[in-house]
Design an enzyme around this catalytic site. Structure first.
Site, PDB file in Angstrom:
ATOM      1  NE  ARG A 262      -3.664  -2.394   2.357  1.00 47.19           N
ATOM      2  CZ  ARG A 262      -4.590  -2.689   3.249  1.00 47.19           C
ATOM      3  NH1 ARG A 262      -4.851  -1.830   4.227  1.00 47.19           N
ATOM      4  NH2 ARG A 262      -5.267  -3.821   3.178  1.00 47.19           N
ATOM      5  NE  ARG A 277      -1.297   4.781   9.165  1.00 46.11           N
ATOM      6  CZ  ARG A 277      -2.586   4.458   9.200  1.00 46.11           C
ATOM      7  NH1 ARG A 277      -3.173   4.000   8.114  1.00 46.11           N
ATOM      8  NH2 ARG A 277      -3.285   4.600  10.303  1.00 46.11           N
ATOM      9  CD  GLU A 349      -8.329  -1.622  10.828  1.00 45.02           C
ATOM     10  OE1 GLU A 349      -8.325  -2.451   9.907  1.00 45.02           O
ATOM     11  OE2 GLU A 349      -8.272  -0.384  10.644  1.00 45.02           O
ATOM     12  CB  SER A 352     -11.226  -4.178   8.743  1.00 44.92           C
ATOM     13  OG  SER A 352     -12.386  -3.433   8.456  1.00 44.92           O
ATOM     14  NE  ARG A 391      -1.909  -1.668  11.731  1.00 44.53           N
ATOM     15  CZ  ARG A 391      -2.676  -0.581  11.684  1.00 44.53           C
ATOM     16  NH1 ARG A 391      -3.816  -0.563  12.358  1.00 44.53           N
ATOM     17  NH2 ARG A 391      -2.308   0.489  10.992  1.00 44.53           N
TER      18      ARG A 391
END
Length: 427
Positions: A262, A277, A349, A352, A391
């Site tokens: 990403r 991130r 988070e 999801s 994460r």
């Protein structure tokens, strides 16, 4: 993608749904564009019909030796042949314009999704476990990793720039153990089929799951026009693209452990420290392909599968129902799993899980044959992280930190660690 027929019949419902997402109304512009396209298509059809009938009339006129009428009809047919290509091109352009406009419209939130503006309006669905209590000070993962000598951001930056990490030795093994544990759990106990799929895809695959055209800036593109996947959702969901499935064989459940890529174009300045991130990270993805009747039930099941990962790791987390303003583009309803990070003293988070209805099925033209034999229906799709490996590594590091700076390996990961029970500082 939404059905233009549904939009024509329910313009107020579309605009109300968009308002819940904090978006401007679009029904009027979409319907106007569709009316133009349909008018041109009808005119083109009328011209084709008239050309065919006039061609037949020519033969009849000639049979009756009415050459004047025959010549008049020939001139009409010739004129129609000259006019039709322009009409066909206009119809193609209007169809492409409408398709592009529809492809940028977000999905309709489910009725039970809380209405809200942003993450502050999300609702706690449940809380699992309790926050750990220690006598020693908590630290953030990058402090722990650098102190152990197994997490190197400077060398990663030398190789690739910002938002990359080099893990070595025992931390690299712990990351691998987490991914393997997740994959084994989902395949052996949760009924998912393991898939090894490409990391590069064509435009159609990105379009099918909704990354294109709206989110191109968030993606990495190769020199030959392919895209690096931002999530294995893209490949796993597109496995059924263009196919007609048997309803009796649904649901299909797929899982894959892959790198994800990403650009993080919209996150400048956010989470620049550590590996929260990243441009590249490992994720265990879950995808379900279902019929229309069972997708909401499947959403609860998928979320429970992701939650089980955190439960077995002994991590404290909460499951949040996202509000309309915080949901992703293609989702009808989303649960976020937020794990507790002692070093940050907050929840972050880690998974999801979304149900998309037929939004992606329509984009992919993926259908199933109805059990009653009466036609086909677009499949419903779901996707979720089961979970984000990086994460999860952060959560294990911060929650299993010992006073001496070492990390206790969670019991469930011991079979993957080759006898390592505690990750200790490099000698």
């Amino acid at each position: 993608m939404l059905d233009i027929k549904w939009i024509r019949e329910n313009p107020e419902a579309l605009d109300a749904a968009l308002a819940k997402r904090g978006a401007e109304p679009l029904s009027a512009s979409l319907i106007t564009l569709d009316q133009k396209r349909r008018a041109v298509a009808q005119a083109m059809q009328d011209m084709q019909s008239r050309r065919n009938s006039a061609s037949k009339e020519i033969g009849a006129a000639m049979a009756q030796k009415d050459m004047e009428l025959a010549e008049k009809l020939k001139a009409e047919v010739a004129s129609l042949k000259d006019t039709l290509p322009a009409a066909e091109e206009e119809e193609r352009q209007l169809t492409a314009e409408l398709t592009d406009a529809l492809s940028r419209v977000p999905n309709i939130p489910h009725d039970d999704v809380p209405v809200g503006k942003d993450e502050n309006d999300n609702v706690v669905a449940r809380v699992v476990g309790e926050k750990p209590t220690w006598n020693h000070k908590p630290f953030e993962h990058y402090e722990i990793g650098e102190n152990l000598g197994y997490m190197d951001f400077e060398r990663a930056a030398k190789l690739s720039g910002a938002r990359f990490t080099v893990l070595t030795s025992q931390l690299a093994r712990l990351e691998r153990a987490l991914g393997q544990f997740m994959l084994d759990l989902h395949t052996s106990e949760h009924g998912y089929t393991e898939v090894s799929s490409p990391l590069m895809v064509r435009d159609d695959a990105m379009y099918g799951t909704g990354q294109l055209p709206k989110f191109a800036e968030d993606l990495f593109k190769t020199t030959d026009g392919r895209w690096l996947i931002p999530t294995a959702e893209v490949t796993l969901t597109n496995l059924v693209s263009g196919e007609i499935l048997d309803q009796e064989k649904l649901p299909l459940r797929f899982t894959a452990l892959t790198p994800s890529f990403r650009s993080e174009a919209g996150s400048a300045g956010r989470d620049t420290r550590g590996m929260l991130r990243q441009h590249q990270f490992w994720k265990c993805e879950l995808v379900s392909i279902t019929d229309a009747e069972s997708s909401m039930e499947e959403h609860e099941r998928m979320t429970a599968c992701a939650e089980e990962v955190l439960k077995r790791l002994g991590l404290h987390f909460r499951t949040m129902t996202l509000c309309t303003g915080d949901m992703g583009f293609g989702a009808r309803k989303t649960y976020d799993l937020e794990v507790w990070l002692p070093g940050q003293n907050t929840y972050r988070e880690i998974s999801s899980c979304s149900v998309c209805g037929d939004f992606q099925g329509r984009r992919m033209n993926a259908r199933y044959r109805n059990k009653d034999g009466k036609g086909t229906t677009f499949v419903h799709t779901l996707n979720g992280s089961g979970t984000a490996v990086g994460r999860c590594l952060i959560a294990v590091m911060e929650n299993y930190l010992n006073e001496d700076g070492s990390i206790t390996v969670p019991d469930v990961l011991l079979p993957y660690m080759g006898g390592i029970k505690r990750i200790e500082k490099a000698a």
